[in-house]
Design a protein around this motif. Sequence first.
Motif, PDB file in Angstrom:
ATOM      1  N   ASP A  86      -5.610  -9.402  -5.297  1.00 48.08           N
ATOM      2  CA  ASP A  86      -4.231  -8.950  -4.676  1.00 48.08           C
ATOM      3  C   ASP A  86      -4.069  -9.587  -3.437  1.00 48.08           C
ATOM      4  N   HIS A 145       2.469   1.571  -3.485  1.00 47.07           N
ATOM      5  CA  HIS A 145       1.178   2.090  -4.336  1.00 47.07           C
ATOM      6  C   HIS A 145       1.177   3.687  -4.036  1.00 47.07           C
ATOM      7  N   LYS A 200       1.461   6.581  -6.348  1.00 45.83           N
ATOM      8  CA  LYS A 200       0.243   7.572  -7.027  1.00 45.83           C
ATOM      9  C   LYS A 200       0.662   8.813  -6.667  1.00 45.83           C
ATOM     10  N   ARG A 244       0.940  -1.267  -0.011  1.00 46.21           N
ATOM     11  CA  ARG A 244      -0.110  -0.091   0.074  1.00 46.21           C
ATOM     12  C   ARG A 244       0.693   1.417   0.169  1.00 46.21           C
ATOM     13  N   VAL A 298      -6.037   3.244  -1.048  1.00 47.25           N
ATOM     14  CA  VAL A 298      -5.551   2.293  -2.010  1.00 47.25           C
ATOM     15  C   VAL A 298      -6.213   1.092  -2.042  1.00 47.25           C
TER      16      VAL A 298
END
Length: 216
Positions: free
Chosen positions: A109, A25, A29, A22, A103
Amino acid sequence: MSAASNVDSVLDQQLLLQLGARLRHARVKRGLTTIQLAQQARISRMTLSAVEAGAPSPTMGSYLRVMGVLGVSQDLALVASDTLQGTAAQRTDRKVSSNTVVVPVSTGDARHELQDLQSLMLHEEAVRLLKKKPELIQQALDTLERWRSAGDPHSRFLWDEWSVILHRRAWRRALSLTRRSKELRQASPLATILPVEVRQRVLEQVGQAGQRAATR
């Protein structure tokens, strides 16, 4: 050690893996490079790499610094609050600040994370066994030779690397949480040396961990 404590350990590892994914990510982002995030969090790039891999080695402070830079540290407050005791709907309805990076994690996943965890646990057991019975190293090397003779040529580089790992007993390369280590575990001969009961025990533990995580 009881079965319950083993499962708790599995859940801890799974949660760290999910947290690292996370955070990685969230960094991507926000358009931050690893150099930029490491500098802003005042940690080394190596430490950041371990954090994004969900490794247990970084300190809690390192995780907090990364979360602070990414603007998601407020979510950690939920761990120490009564909010976690509420229903899923209550948690969904809570007010999220504009700095929060949401996220979403799909079922696919989560399944992939459990598979990674299962592979890691199997290799931890295999390495533990190899340390007790070094003669099994030759058995793993023999397996590699058979695979080289009749296997997929695309895996040859991984098998060559496994040969180095086995000869040098460089177990850390097999047990790391890096992308390369995950690739190595997918082409690993170590599972072939594990007794059936050990493999079954790991599969059961991961299966129980997945069930418990799904109900949280």
